[in-house]
Design an enzyme around this catalytic site. Structure first.
Site, PDB file in Angstrom:
ATOM      1  N   SER A 280     -24.296 -61.410  32.728  1.00  0.00           N
ATOM      2  CA  SER A 280     -24.297 -60.315  33.703  1.00  0.00           C
ATOM      3  C   SER A 280     -25.223 -59.200  33.236  1.00  0.00           C
ATOM      4  O   SER A 280     -25.400 -58.981  32.034  1.00  0.00           O
ATOM      5  CB  SER A 280     -22.889 -59.750  33.874  1.00  0.00           C
ATOM      6  OG  SER A 280     -22.495 -59.007  32.739  1.00  0.00           O
ATOM      7  N   ASP A 281     -25.808 -58.491  34.187  1.00  0.00           N
ATOM      8  CA  ASP A 281     -26.451 -57.237  33.813  1.00  0.00           C
ATOM      9  C   ASP A 281     -25.340 -56.308  33.326  1.00  0.00           C
ATOM     10  O   ASP A 281     -24.155 -56.551  33.563  1.00  0.00           O
ATOM     11  CB  ASP A 281     -27.223 -56.637  35.009  1.00  0.00           C
ATOM     12  CG  ASP A 281     -28.322 -55.678  34.550  1.00  0.00           C
ATOM     13  OD1 ASP A 281     -28.227 -55.153  33.414  1.00  0.00           O
ATOM     14  OD2 ASP A 281     -29.261 -55.432  35.320  1.00  0.00           O
ATOM     15  N   TRP A 282     -25.724 -55.236  32.650  1.00  0.00           N
ATOM     16  CA  TRP A 282     -24.734 -54.393  31.962  1.00  0.00           C
ATOM     17  C   TRP A 282     -23.827 -53.661  32.949  1.00  0.00           C
ATOM     18  O   TRP A 282     -24.243 -52.738  33.640  1.00  0.00           O
ATOM     19  CB  TRP A 282     -25.463 -53.422  31.026  1.00  0.00           C
ATOM     20  CG  TRP A 282     -25.594 -53.969  29.635  1.00  0.00           C
ATOM     21  CD1 TRP A 282     -25.223 -53.332  28.473  1.00  0.00           C
ATOM     22  CD2 TRP A 282     -26.075 -55.262  29.216  1.00  0.00           C
ATOM     23  NE1 TRP A 282     -25.434 -54.167  27.387  1.00  0.00           N
ATOM     24  CE2 TRP A 282     -25.953 -55.338  27.814  1.00  0.00           C
ATOM     25  CE3 TRP A 282     -26.558 -56.376  29.895  1.00  0.00           C
ATOM     26  CZ2 TRP A 282     -26.317 -56.469  27.081  1.00  0.00           C
ATOM     27  CZ3 TRP A 282     -26.923 -57.508  29.177  1.00  0.00           C
ATOM     28  CH2 TRP A 282     -26.800 -57.536  27.793  1.00  0.00           C
ATOM     29  N   ALA A 284     -22.480 -55.279  35.523  1.00  0.00           N
ATOM     30  CA  ALA A 284     -22.609 -55.918  36.834  1.00  0.00           C
ATOM     31  C   ALA A 284     -21.481 -56.919  37.117  1.00  0.00           C
ATOM     32  O   ALA A 284     -21.430 -57.495  38.202  1.00  0.00           O
ATOM     33  CB  ALA A 284     -23.961 -56.610  36.966  1.00  0.00           C
TER      34      ALA A 284
END
Ligand SMILES: *[C@@H]1O[C@H](CO)[C@@H](O)[C@H](O)[C@H]1NC(C)=O
Ligand SMILES: *[C@@H]1O[C@H](CO)[C@@H](O)[C@H](O)[C@H]1NC(C)=O
Ligand SMILES: *[C@@H]1O[C@H](CO)[C@@H](O)[C@H](O)[C@H]1NC(C)=O
Ligand SMILES: *[C@@H]1O[C@H](CO)[C@@H](O)[C@H](O)[C@H]1NC(C)=O
Ligand SMILES: *[C@@H]1O[C@H](CO)[C@@H](O)[C@H](O)[C@H]1NC(C)=O
Ligand SMILES: *[C@@H]1O[C@H](CO)[C@@H](O)[C@H](O)[C@H]1NC(C)=O
Ligand SMILES: *[C@@H]1O[C@H](CO)[C@@H](O)[C@H](O)[C@H]1NC(C)=O
Ligand SMILES: *[C@@H]1O[C@H](CO)[C@@H](O)[C@H](O)[C@H]1NC(C)=O
Ligand SMILES: *[C@@H]1O[C@H](CO)[C@@H](O)[C@H](O)[C@H]1NC(C)=O
Ligand SMILES: *[C@@H]1O[C@H](CO)[C@@H](O)[C@H](O)[C@H]1NC(C)=O
Ligand SMILES: *[C@@H]1O[C@H](CO)[C@@H](O)[C@H](O)[C@H]1NC(C)=O
Ligand SMILES: *[C@@H]1O[C@H](CO)[C@@H](O)[C@H](O)[C@H]1NC(C)=O
Length: 792
Positions: A280-282, A284
């Site tokens: 995941s993006d941070w 997200a």
């Protein structure tokens, strides 16, 4: 990722729901459910590593399994904790796409957009190799890069510079070589941000006036544009063997990037056959079991898994969900095998350097007091990993310069004796060497712009400002260098110069344009009223040369000014900025960069603006990609709009010609319109990647000096393809270096995918009936030869 937005996001996580979003799709496009999540098999050449990952998983307790997929505070931007019992030292994941950001004594390379402007596969590959070496030297297992999303749908996109080009073919090639370069150094690459992360504005949910959640924007992308533009370079990435893919903050067809089962399970893991892990993006990750079932394999930055001091949808929630029967343990095992297969494949278990303690000290996100696991920080601190990388940075910085205008042979400079330097981009940095900045600042008035801001920046250990390099070069010629770095003064008052502006041999104007994560640009003009500087200098100096350091497209209202004799787009060149541009200005290096985007006359000429909703309701951020396939040059060509400098354009100090154009079928046997149904390998159906046509031409240097150019191949589909198809699409390019009088034959191999369009009915790549028109030239609008061939 971005520290401050991560903080903001944490607040919304606390107030938002814990189940996957399910909007009434209404008339909005929406992503169909695709379940279950396909398990990795180690396909491709990952079989042996997959077996090792499998055997590792079989030794884990359920709690350890949860740890393996949940980030935790530690020395790096992302951390998977060690399991000493099994000799596993954990995973260190670091930003970003142009440098190991959280580090000292590391290099800052040219940005993605600069690499793309070089159109040079070898230099792009070497950039990847050297970045990989630096990450490895600092003990980082994973590079958070390269970037193919944003692709660059909107010219105003705040992160376009982190990626390569709005052309998916060029971006795909750059992704492939960057990934192969990084991974050849034994470091994992992470292709990001998947998918539709085309603007920064409202990329994450916000809280409305009544405390309701305003959802992040939804990129509503039709199936053809999804395949032919936005996911194309991700398919190339998977084919290149990328270890990991980062899912994005935004929604795609109403469903969040990290819990969209169609894009993760359906496209990435089934159609593209991806065998690595989705990270995941941070911040997200917006759900636990639903995201896992939709295909998310790792939650970053996670939380403090077993103390609950920071909530995590993964961690202990995974343990509980397996125990209560909500989540199958076999899916958790699959997640870990996906995480560990690239780790074993790249032999990261064998003598990998430990994390440099200085990286831990630079970690603002996770101060050491917050760590709950023990990370080994006994290695040497402040390791210098720069090696001789400055040489490549300087070379690529020059190769990324696009010479847009050069009248009266203004360039290269011929030992000018009186030089004027103007503009606030020419001098040294004045507000530190680091552009990450929690307040998203960095748009400082004084100082050159070698990189952009946010997680994609790098911590400069030094920078060569243009003015310093010019002074050093001019001293060799005994020349006088005068300068006015104050834009206000340079645009109003040149009276202090002696000799006066009118008598200078050359006036070099340096302009800059800031771009950063979390903000889109609000204008395509250069910053700090740079246009006024050019205007005033050019009104007084008949040999005015304009150089821009920018994160992408700039409008150039001064382009037709008769005293503006040369214009150079130098992009974000990294730490050797001044040397890179001086090499070009003085002709030590012949410019060979080509525009990886279009420069139109006016900002209003561009389509696909940033969506900016005032007083939005919870679901009002609908980013409809109504232009479909028609972005950048595809849009200008389709609508027959004239532009200032077209995609693929760039001048040289010599001349080149292209002669001959031959096409040969190289496929074995007759082609079928649809690819034969073969078992998917990483990248997709392997027959999509088979070469089917070979196009040849010959390029010659007809001028007086050595130089490089980039013959380009464009494809035009026959009228049998559905409407809205671009007139011309890049399908081949080759950088060729030639001495005066020298010629070289150039070959472009076209694969089945290259000559197919995405058939939304068949859900397949289809080679159309009728003649394919193939054109070779030196830009998208400088076509030299054309031929037509039937592939079927
Ligand atoms: C869908 O669009 C039609 C008109 O095209 C409209 O009548 C209908 O109310 C819309 N439905 C929703 C759920 O928005
Ligand atoms: C996006 O498309 C939907 C469905 O056609 C429409 O209702 C909505 O108004 C559009 N939004 C914007 C911002 O154009
Ligand atoms: C998104 O919605 C469009 C329009 O309904 C559809 O064509 C496309 O296939 C969808 N894409 C994904 C990935 O869900
Ligand atoms: C929104 O939430 C904050 C914090 O809980 C509270 O102080 C405020 O009164 C709420 N506002 C509304 C309009 O409900
Ligand atoms: C489960 O996830 C929720 C949402 O992040 C969090 O509030 C909770 O603390 C987590 N539970 C555990 C046991 O980690
Ligand atoms: C099982 O655990 C998960 C994670 O904590 C939770 O979301 C879910 O509601 C639980 N289900 C049951 C049936 O207890
Ligand atoms: C590192 O040093 C610390 C403190 O001196 C020690 O406790 C630890 O065992 C050492 N080794 C590792 C692998 O961390
Ligand atoms: C820049 O120039 C303007 C106009 O000459 C002047 O007012 C201003 O003080 C200067 N700025 C600096 C930082 O010297
Ligand atoms: C430069 O040109 C402008 C006209 O554009 C004029 O106003 C100005 O006085 C000139 N400056 C010098 C120093 O010649
Ligand atoms: C969007 O609107 C806000 C508020 O009006 C403004 O501050 C911001 O600059 C706009 N963003 C862009 C990219 O234009
Ligand atoms: C070009 O520069 C000269 C000074 O060398 C000036 O006299 C002339 O007016 C300038 N031309 C324009 C179009 O500004
Ligand atoms: C650019 O826009 C300006 C006004 O906005 C207009 O006067 C000019 O003609 C435009 N130029 C081109 C080449 O379209």
């Amino acid at each position: 990722m971005f520290f401050a937005s991560y903080q903001v996001l944490c607040l919304t996580l606390l107030v938002s729901r814990s189940v996957a979003q399910s909007w009434d799709s209404g008339n909005y496009s929406f992503s169909p459910p695709v379940y279950p999540s396909p398990h990795a098999t180690g396909a491709g050449d990952w079989k042996a590593a997959f077996a090792r990952a499998d055997s590792f998983v079989s030794q884990l307790t359920l709690e350890e399994k949860a740890e393996m997929v949940t980030g935790t505070p530690g020395p790096c931007v992302g951390n998977i904790p060690p399991i000493p019992r099994l000799g596993f030292n954990g995973l260190c994941i670091q930003d970003g796409p142009l440098a190991i950001r959280q580090a000292d004594y590391a290099s800052v390379f040219p940005a993605g957009i600069a690499a793309a402007a070089s159109w040079d596969r070898d230099l792009i590959r070497q950039r990847g190799v050297q970045m990989g070496e630096e990450f490895r030297g600092k003990g980082a297992h994973v590079v958070l890069g390269p970037v193919a999303g944003p692709l660059g749908r909107s010219a105003l996109g705040g992160r376009n510079w982190e990626g390569f080009s709005p052309d998916p073919y060029l971006t795909g090639v750059a992704m492939e070589h960057t990934i192969k370069g990084i991974q050849s150094a034994g470091v994992q690459a992470c292709a990001k941000h998947y998918i539709g992360n085309e603007q920064e504005t409202q990329r994450v949910p916000s809280v409305g006036a009544d405390n309701s959640t305003i959802e992040a924007y939804s990129s509503n992308i039709d199936d053809r544009a999804f395949h032919e533009l936005y996911s194309w370079p991700f398919a190339d990435s998977v084919r290149a063997g990328v270890a990991s893919v980062m899912c994005s903050y935004n929604r795609l067809n109403q469903s969040y990037g990290c819990q969209n089962s169609k894009t993760l399970n359906g496209v990435l893991k089934t159609e593209f056959g991806f065998q690595g892990y989705v990270m995941s993006d941070w911040g997200a990750t917006l759900s636990g079991v639903p995201a896992i079932e939709a295909g998310l394999d790792m939650n970053m930055p996670g939380g403090i898994a077993f103390t609950s001091a920071t909530p995590s949808y993964f961690g202990a929630n995974i343990t509980i969900a397996v125990q209560n029967g909500t989540l199958s343990e076999s899916r958790v095992d699959d997640m870990i095998r996906r995480v560990l297969t690239p780790y074993f494949y790249l032999n990261q278990d064998k003598g990998y350097p430990t994390v440099d303690p200085s990286s831990a000290g630079l970690n603002a996100l996770f101060p050491q007091s917050n760590w709950v696991y023990h990370f080994d920080l006994n290695g040497t601190t402040n390791r210098d990993v720069r090696d001789d990388h400055a040489a490549l940075i300087r070379e690529l910085g020059s190769a990324a310069v696009v010479l847009l205008k050069n009248t009266n042979n203004a360039l290269p400079l011929k030992k000018p004796q009186h030089i004027g330097v103007f503009g606030n981009d020419a001098g040294d940095l004045t507000n530190s060497l680091y552009f990450f900045i929690g307040n998203f600042g960095g748009q400082y008035e004084y100082g050159t712009q070698p990189v952009g801001g946010g997680s994609g920046t790098g911590r400069l250990s030094y920078v060569v400002p243009p003015l310093d390099a010019i002074k050093a070069r001019a001293r060799k010629d005994g020349a006088l260098v005068q300068y006015i770095l104050n834009n206000t003064m340079a645009s109003t008052d040149l009276t202090t110069l002696w000799p006066p502006a009118q008598e200078l041999d050359v006036c070099l104007v340096f302009l800059k344009t800031w771009a950063t994560e979390n903000f889109d640009r609000s204008s395509l003009e250069v910053d700090w009223d740079g246009n006024a500087v050019v205007e005033n200098v050019a009104n007084n100096c008949s040999n005015t040369v304009v150089i821009s350091h920018s994160g992408g497209v700039n409008t150039l209202p001064f382009a037709s000014h008769s005293n503006v004799t040369a214009i150079l787009a130098a992009h974000y060149p990294g730490e050797e900025s001044g040397n890179s541009i001086v090499d070009i200005l003085y002709g030590d290096v012949n410019p060979s960069g080509k525009l990886p985007y279009t420069i139109a006359y006016n900002e209003s000429d561009y389509n696909a603006p940033i969506l900016n909703v005032t007083n939005p309701g919870p679901n009002d951020w609908q980013l409809n990609y109504t232009e479909s396939l028609l972005i950048d040059y595809r849009y200008f060509d389709y609508n027959n709009k004239s532009v200032l400098y077209e995609f693929g354009y760039g001048l040289s100090y010599t001349n080149f010609s292209l002669s001959g154009l031959a096409v040969k079928k190289v496929s074995s046997g007759d082609l079928t319109a649809l690819p034969p149904p073969v078992k998917v390998v990483p990248g997709g159906n392997p027959s999509l990647w088979e070469p089917v046509l070979k196009v040849s031409t010959k390029v010659s240097n007809t001028g007086a000096v050595k130089g490089a150019t980039v013959p380009q191949l464009y494809l035009t589909f026959p009228a049998t393809v559905p409407s809205g198809t671009p007139l011309r699409q890049l399908r081949g390019f080759e950088k060729v270096n030639l001495s005066p009088g020298e010629s070289s034959s150039v070959q472009f191999l076209l694969t089945r995918r290259d000559i197919s369009y995405w058939d939304v009915e068949a859900q397949q790549w289809r080679i159309p009936e009728g003649g394919l028109t193939l054109s070779v030239g030196f830009s998208s609008r400088d076509i030299k030869h054309t031929t037509t061939v039937r592939a079927l």
